[in-house]
Design an enzyme around this catalytic site. Structure first.
Site, PDB file in Angstrom:
ATOM      1  N   TYR A   1      62.085   6.370  25.918  1.00  0.00           N
ATOM      2  CA  TYR A   1      63.078   5.528  26.576  1.00  0.00           C
ATOM      3  C   TYR A   1      64.423   6.228  26.611  1.00  0.00           C
ATOM      4  O   TYR A   1      64.796   6.930  25.662  1.00  0.00           O
ATOM      5  CB  TYR A   1      63.274   4.213  25.817  1.00  0.00           C
ATOM      6  CG  TYR A   1      62.138   3.223  25.936  1.00  0.00           C
ATOM      7  CD1 TYR A   1      62.132   2.271  26.957  1.00  0.00           C
ATOM      8  CD2 TYR A   1      61.092   3.218  25.027  1.00  0.00           C
ATOM      9  CE1 TYR A   1      61.105   1.341  27.058  1.00  0.00           C
ATOM     10  CE2 TYR A   1      60.061   2.291  25.126  1.00  0.00           C
ATOM     11  CZ  TYR A   1      60.075   1.354  26.140  1.00  0.00           C
ATOM     12  OH  TYR A   1      59.058   0.437  26.230  1.00  0.00           O
TER      13      TYR A   1
ATOM     14  N   TYR B   1      53.555   5.789  23.568  1.00  0.00           N
ATOM     15  CA  TYR B   1      54.456   6.372  22.575  1.00  0.00           C
ATOM     16  C   TYR B   1      54.137   5.847  21.181  1.00  0.00           C
ATOM     17  O   TYR B   1      53.602   4.758  21.017  1.00  0.00           O
ATOM     18  CB  TYR B   1      55.924   6.120  22.937  1.00  0.00           C
ATOM     19  CG  TYR B   1      56.320   4.677  23.095  1.00  0.00           C
ATOM     20  CD1 TYR B   1      56.684   3.901  22.007  1.00  0.00           C
ATOM     21  CD2 TYR B   1      56.352   4.091  24.364  1.00  0.00           C
ATOM     22  CE1 TYR B   1      57.065   2.582  22.158  1.00  0.00           C
ATOM     23  CE2 TYR B   1      56.729   2.763  24.526  1.00  0.00           C
ATOM     24  CZ  TYR B   1      57.078   2.013  23.421  1.00  0.00           C
ATOM     25  OH  TYR B   1      57.443   0.706  23.582  1.00  0.00           O
TER      26      TYR B   1
ATOM     27  N   ARG C   1      51.862   2.606  21.110  1.00  0.00           N
ATOM     28  CA  ARG C   1      51.869   1.548  22.118  1.00  0.00           C
ATOM     29  C   ARG C   1      51.122   2.007  23.360  1.00  0.00           C
ATOM     30  O   ARG C   1      51.352   3.105  23.864  1.00  0.00           O
ATOM     31  CB  ARG C   1      53.312   1.199  22.560  1.00  0.00           C
ATOM     32  CG  ARG C   1      54.225   0.515  21.578  1.00  0.00           C
ATOM     33  CD  ARG C   1      53.831  -0.886  21.107  1.00  0.00           C
ATOM     34  NE  ARG C   1      53.057  -1.736  21.971  1.00  0.00           N
ATOM     35  CZ  ARG C   1      53.525  -2.502  22.972  1.00  0.00           C
ATOM     36  NH1 ARG C   1      54.801  -2.501  23.254  1.00  0.00           N
ATOM     37  NH2 ARG C   1      52.726  -3.264  23.690  1.00  0.00           N
TER      38      ARG C   1
ATOM     39  N   HIS D   1      53.038   0.824  29.149  1.00  0.00           N
ATOM     40  CA  HIS D   1      53.388  -0.493  29.675  1.00  0.00           C
ATOM     41  C   HIS D   1      54.727  -0.452  30.379  1.00  0.00           C
ATOM     42  O   HIS D   1      55.551   0.438  30.146  1.00  0.00           O
ATOM     43  CB  HIS D   1      53.433  -1.538  28.547  1.00  0.00           C
ATOM     44  CG  HIS D   1      54.437  -1.233  27.478  1.00  0.00           C
ATOM     45  ND1 HIS D   1      54.166  -0.379  26.429  1.00  0.00           N
ATOM     46  CD2 HIS D   1      55.720  -1.635  27.305  1.00  0.00           C
ATOM     47  CE1 HIS D   1      55.241  -0.279  25.660  1.00  0.00           C
ATOM     48  NE2 HIS D   1      56.198  -1.021  26.168  1.00  0.00           N
TER      49      HIS D   1
ATOM     50  N   HIS E   1      57.917  -3.188  31.056  1.00  0.00           N
ATOM     51  CA  HIS E   1      58.481  -4.506  30.728  1.00  0.00           C
ATOM     52  C   HIS E   1      58.893  -5.219  32.017  1.00  0.00           C
ATOM     53  O   HIS E   1      59.528  -4.608  32.883  1.00  0.00           O
ATOM     54  CB  HIS E   1      59.717  -4.347  29.838  1.00  0.00           C
ATOM     55  CG  HIS E   1      59.419  -3.775  28.487  1.00  0.00           C
ATOM     56  ND1 HIS E   1      59.157  -4.553  27.385  1.00  0.00           N
ATOM     57  CD2 HIS E   1      59.333  -2.493  28.060  1.00  0.00           C
ATOM     58  CE1 HIS E   1      58.938  -3.781  26.339  1.00  0.00           C
ATOM     59  NE2 HIS E   1      59.040  -2.515  26.718  1.00  0.00           N
TER      60      HIS E   1
END
Lengths: 240, 192
Positions: A108, A147, A157, A160, A162
């Protein structure tokens, strides 16, 4: 004296869909989930209305996460599109859809994400759009990477994106995550598996779509989003 | 709904946490300004979000929704015939490193319930954070409305200790509304 109100819409609660707030396998819930239980809030004017956030919130190009900088974002280009409706299949037009995600390497663009994967100077990972008159939305982005995180040993995870949705009433507000089909990481992910019913989990998984796939340009994925339904619609209200 | 009254049913999309990086997608420069600072009647409401150990929660976002000062909504489902409000009514503010949020807004007017009662001035609040798999919902009430609060149907449905968690406190000229996710002074949260 206050005037009487005509019948308001009502958005009945569908139980057994959302994850329990206390889901101990997801460690962060242990100190953050309320433990006193939830009280019932009857739906009155504040709950059956909600922010109708329109054009001023979305700039041209906000739906294309691959072209927000001087160069093109790295990674597999994808189209993610679908329809926003309520539980009765009624389209929700002109509603704000917000998305955010990591880059193709699973990192991110946020100071707190220090996992040793490369940042992409051409990818911020935030997008916005409004649904059209049929409730349809469409984003162009990069397939996000999986990640690692520290919830349990060697936890990762699943990839995905959000999603944040408003609908037209405070009752319909939803923030969730969209996943990709066939991800082997689902079984060890306590956030995905916090949804008790395995069939309901699948509602968060998009499907590959030949119709949305653009030749020599981008793979297409379709994902429909269903918000709470109301028992009356504005145009069915008596006296309106 | 068709003429037969049969409702089509699609599966509701389940909720997931916003995760720790919500600030990328959900913060707006003007998010906390429900009204611009300095507007007539502007008030500042701030507070801290705490977890079950009393530690501040630095990765939450608070969203607010409310009527305007006359108790009207800029929304087609506000059915009162003379509703012409253009009030944004919506605020959002991520918490900082100390778990602090703040919004600038106006105090909303009271609202009719439709059955002859009146709701005291209030602001609906959604709380999102890492570790919250679904949003939490609560309400902010105002400390200078003891009579209206005493008649408010939602407050009256709660035991006194929980009622007190929903009433902001004076903090000089501003209001303070802390949110305790868990613990002995846990804020009252709602299912709706």
């Amino acid at each position: 004296m206050m005037p009487d109100l005509p019948t308001l819409p009502n958005y009945p609660l569908t139980r057994g869909v959302h994850p329990p707030l206390l889901s101990p396998d997801y460690g962060s819930t242990r100190l953050r989930a309320p433990l006193n239980g939830l009280r019932l809030m009857p739906q009155r004017l504040t709950e059956v209305t909600g922010p109708l956030l329109g054009e001023g919130r979305v700039a041209p190009g906000d739906h294309d996460l691959t072209r927000q900088h001087s160069g093109e974002a790295l990674g597999q280009r994808i189209v993610v599109a679908g329809r926003v409706s309520d539980e009765h299949g009624r389209a929700i037009p002109n509603t704000l859809v917000e998305v955010w995600q990591p880059n193709a390497a699973g990192r991110y663009a946020h100071a707190w994400d220090q996992h040793p994967a490369p940042l992409d100077p051409n990818f911020t990972g935030v997008g916005r759009c409004l649904t059209d008159s049929e409730g349809r939305y469409r984003f162009i982005t990069i397939r996000p990477g999986a990640y690692p995180w520290r919830n349990q040993p060697n936890a990762w995870r699943p990839a995905h994106i959000h999603f944040s949705l408003f609908g037209r009433a405070f009752t319909q507000r939803l923030v969730t995550q969209m996943y990709f089909p066939g991800d082997p990481l689902f079984v060890q992910d306590p956030i995905f598996t916090s949804i008790p019913d395995p069939a309901v989990r699948e509602r968060l998984v998009c499907r590959w779509s030949p119709e949305l796939t653009e030749p020599e340009q981008a793979l297409g994925y379709e994902w429909d989003i269903v918000l709470r339904g109301s028992t009356t619609t504005p145009w069915e209200q008596p006296g309106s | 709904m068709g003429a037969t009254g049969i409702l089509m049913t699609l599966g509701l999309t389940p909720s997931q946490t916003v995760g720790p990086f919500l600030a990328i997608g959900l913060t707006w420069a003007d998010g906390p300004a429900v009204v611009p600072a300095g507007s007539p009647g502007a008030i500042r409401i701030s507070g801290q979000v705490f977890d079950g150990t009393g530690s501040p929660v630095p990765d939450a976002i608070i969203e607010t929704w409310q009527a305007d000062a006359q108790g009207r909504f800029a929304h087609p489902d506000d059915p009162r015939p003379d509703s012409t409000s253009t009030f944004r009514g919506f605020g959002r503010c991520a918490t900082d490193d100390e778990g602090v949020y703040a919004i600038v807004t106006v105090k909303p007017g009271p609202l009719p319930t439709g059955d002859g009662r009146t709701e005291a001035p209030h602001i609906d609040v959604s709380i999102f954070a890492r570790g919250l798999l679904d949003r939490l919902v609560t309400r902010i009430y105002f400390p200078d409305e003891p009579e209206a609060n005493g008649d408010d149907p939602l407050l009256r449905s709660l035991p006194q200790s929980e009622r007190d968690t929903l009433i902001a406190v004076f903090d000089g000229e501003n209001l303070r509304f802390d949110i305790r996710l868990q613990g002995p002074d846990e804020t009252a949260f709602f299912e709706l």
